[in-house]
Design an enzyme around this catalytic site. Structure first.
Site, PDB file in Angstrom:
ATOM      1  N   HIS A  53       0.803  -1.227   0.000  1.00 47.97           N
ATOM      2  CA  HIS A  53       0.000   0.000   0.000  1.00 47.97           C
ATOM      3  C   HIS A  53       0.837   1.280   0.000  1.00 47.97           C
ATOM      4  O   HIS A  53       0.309   2.386  -0.114  1.00 47.97           O
ATOM      5  CB  HIS A  53      -0.924  -0.024   1.228  1.00 47.97           C
ATOM      6  CG  HIS A  53      -2.083   0.898   1.141  1.00 47.97           C
ATOM      7  ND1 HIS A  53      -2.279   1.960   2.010  1.00 47.97           N
ATOM      8  CD2 HIS A  53      -3.124   0.925   0.276  1.00 47.97           C
ATOM      9  CE1 HIS A  53      -3.393   2.591   1.686  1.00 47.97           C
ATOM     10  NE2 HIS A  53      -3.919   1.996   0.646  1.00 47.97           N
TER      11      HIS A  53
ATOM     12  N   HIS B  27      -8.277  11.389   0.473  1.00 55.12           N
ATOM     13  CA  HIS B  27      -7.574  10.108   0.385  1.00 55.12           C
ATOM     14  C   HIS B  27      -6.282  10.177   1.207  1.00 55.12           C
ATOM     15  O   HIS B  27      -5.582   9.202   1.373  1.00 55.12           O
ATOM     16  CB  HIS B  27      -7.260   9.778  -1.081  1.00 55.12           C
ATOM     17  CG  HIS B  27      -6.782   8.381  -1.290  1.00 55.12           C
ATOM     18  ND1 HIS B  27      -5.451   8.058  -1.475  1.00 55.12           N
ATOM     19  CD2 HIS B  27      -7.449   7.205  -1.319  1.00 55.12           C
ATOM     20  CE1 HIS B  27      -5.322   6.755  -1.626  1.00 55.12           C
ATOM     21  NE2 HIS B  27      -6.514   6.206  -1.529  1.00 55.12           N
TER      22      HIS B  27
END
Length: 579
Positions: free
Chosen positions: A247, A478
């Site tokens: 990630h 985000h």
């Protein structure tokens, strides 16, 4: 041509993908629209109107003959097209390739008027690809003015004030030649639209430079990119479990003068993440090459950034990263004023030399050593774009493992301490519905109903997303950040910018077996930076809101004081986009 593996769930908007895969649901809608001769398409209600329209407009540009036909409906022919355009033109991106774009073969002998014409043409064409374009050559000065924090938010397409904000940034600016002549680079990210990324490399003038890509999400385009662009090496990061995620969002930029730069981000490398979403980035100062005869321990920062980042890169166990680890070892990182905070998959125990190496335990050990004493009444404020399964109550993982580490400071151990409150900033349904992209603004918020239903206790900790001061209230976040601040004293004790969402997979959870040394189990790769005042400004706290004694205020990405959820507010759930 094979069917897209995502079938009618495909969210792609990259021509490379549409040249390689067919989409039966789009072909049917497209053919019917062509036959009707209508400017609008009849899109079934089960699909997102905006997404499908964007994909259909892309088909129109790729296959214009089919778009003009008004005969009986039939599947539009898809001509054989090279996967990536020749090196003298930009690769296929989310916009059509401009026909008039100047190529690398343009003669240097052009007269001044012709050169000016081509510069204007180039600028016009870059705007066909990139919605927010900033004048080239100014990024070095912008980065210098951003000191001592070097933290930026991405420019928001539909929020014009952000285009001129001193702490807004575009991807083109990160690649700007004023920061150095890029000779090679590494992009480590979860989702990468390689056509879109290479489009940016083209306009930055570095399309032919070696690029190493490490990616986490499945990407058919990246599997074969090396055949068409030999300067690109793409490797999907192997994960130990099906639910683990690579990630991290990290860039390594190598310059022709031997120096390098590190960028740690929250943004995936595809168009939507740099459009109307709030993202955060930290950009390192230039890290010059050390003299050949320099000691192996030379060039370390007071925060140990170089060693920590090298240890993190080693964890990928990839030979392709070895030259970059060696380059980092020979770089002068002494100007770096932040700590590297990483997560790597596996079980991790505390060592006598380094303490806790990763995750929330690493953050806790640094806070215990360096953070100024903090009153227990000061809450831990978290903010992320997704929320994991946290347990049946706030004590289960949040307090026992996570907040228990983030509450630490340099006060002597021994006296009785209280557990600070948790405040979690996460967009409500109302926040998303009023966003620049409407409900589709929630596409970057993958928190589901099944998880939310299992943790009803979380609502009392939730706070609205508001960023009016930074002109981003309608740009869904985000970004991921964690901090503690004191509104009465207008100060911030520390701040973390990271790729890590609020989840056990990202931050780690301790085993509860008392017979063995505690082991922190982490599933994901994550990367972030910790800002501690003593290392950034030489003071105990950062100013909040206004400058203090010549020190600029820390650039929080959201408004304070925070706004709690009301009785009728609910967190935005991804299920709202599926039904």
């Amino acid at each position: 041509m094979q069917e897209c593996p995502y079938t009618d769930k495909c969210y792609r908007k990259n021509p490379i993908h549409f040249k390689e895969y067919k989409h039966a649901h789009l072909d049917a809608i497209y053919a019917k629209g062509c036959a009707a001769g209508s400017a609008e398409y009849d899109i079934p209600s089960k699909y997102s109107n905006e997404l499908i329209n964007q994909q259909l407009k892309l088909l129109e540009k790729l296959f214009p003959k089919a778009a003009k036909e008004t005969a009986a409906p039939e599947k539009p022919a898809k001509p054989s097209v090279a996967l990536v355009a020749p090196s003298s033109a930009p690769p296929a991106c989310s916009k059509p390739v401009p026909k008039e774009l100047p190529t690398a073969s343009t003669s240097r002998a052009d007269d001044n008027s012709n050169l000016a014409k081509k510069q204007k043409l180039s600028e016009r064409n870059i705007r066909d690809y990139i919605p927010v374009v900033v004048e080239k050559g100014r990024m070095a000065a912008k980065l210098e003015r951003a000191a001592p924090y070097n933290m930026f938010l991405t420019a928001i397409t539909d929020s014009k004030p952000t285009h001129q904000e001193p702490l807004s940034i575009t991807l083109q600016e990160i690649l700007d030649e004023s920061l150095g002549e890029i000779e090679s680079s590494v992009q480590i990210n979860f989702m990468i639209d390689i056509g879109w990324l290479l489009g940016h490399y083209y306009f930055a003038g570095i399309l032919d430079k070696p690029l190493l890509v490490l990616y986490g999400d499945e990407s058919p385009e990246l599997l074969s990119i090396g055949k068409f662009k030999p300067q690109v090496t793409a490797i999907r990061v192997k994960m130990p479990t099906p639910f683990a995620t690579s990630h991290t969002k990290l860039m390594l930029l190598g310059y022709a003068n031997g120096g390098m730069r590190v960028v740690i981000s929250t943004a995936n490398l595809y168009e939507d993440d740099w459009h109307n979403r709030t993202q955060g980035l930290w950009i390192s100062p230039l890290l010059p090459a050390l003299p050949e005869d320099a000691d192996t321990s030379a060039g370390e920062s007071p925060t140990g950034f170089k060693q920590d980042l090298m240890l993190y890169l080693v964890e990928y166990k990839l030979s392709q990263l070895q030259p970059w680890i060696a380059r980092l070892r020979k770089s002068d990182c002494s100007a770096v004023n932040v700590f590297f905070i990483g997560s790597v998959p596996g079980g991790h125990r505390e060592s006598a030399v380094r303490g806790h190496p990763w995750g929330c335990a690493r953050l806790g050990s640094l806070l215990a050593k360096h953070a100024t004493p903090i009153d227990d009444r000061i809450p831990v404020v978290c903010q992320s774009s997704s929320i994991g399964s946290l347990g049946a109550n706030v004590q289960a993982w949040i307090q026992q493992d996570f907040v228990n580490n983030l509450r630490k400071d340099s006060q002597p151990v021994g006296r009785l301490r209280q557990m600070p409150a948790l405040k979690m900033i996460y967009p409500s349904f109302g926040n998303v519905s009023r966003s620049h992209d409407g409900m589709l603004g929630g596409g970057c918020l993958p928190y589901g109903k099944n998880t939310n239903d299992k943790q009803p206790w979380l609502k009392q900790h939730l706070q609205q997303w508001k960023s009016g001061d930074r002109h981003r209230s309608q740009a869904m976040p985000h970004i991921k950040s964690y901090t503690r601040f004191n509104l009465e004293e207008q100060c911030i004790y520390w701040f973390v910018l990271t790729s890590a969402n609020l989840s056990k997979a990202a931050w780690g959870s301790f085993n509860k077996n008392s017979n063995i040394q505690p082991c922190l189990r982490i599933a994901n790769y994550e990367a972030g930076v910790l800002f501690l005042p003593r290392f950034v400004t030489g003071e105990d706290t950062f100013p909040l809101g206004n400058a203090r004694d010549g020190v600029p205020a820390f650039p929080l990405p959201y408004d304070v004081p925070l706004t709690p959820y009301g009785p009728d507010d609910t967190p935005f759930l991804m299920d709202y986009l599926q039904g």
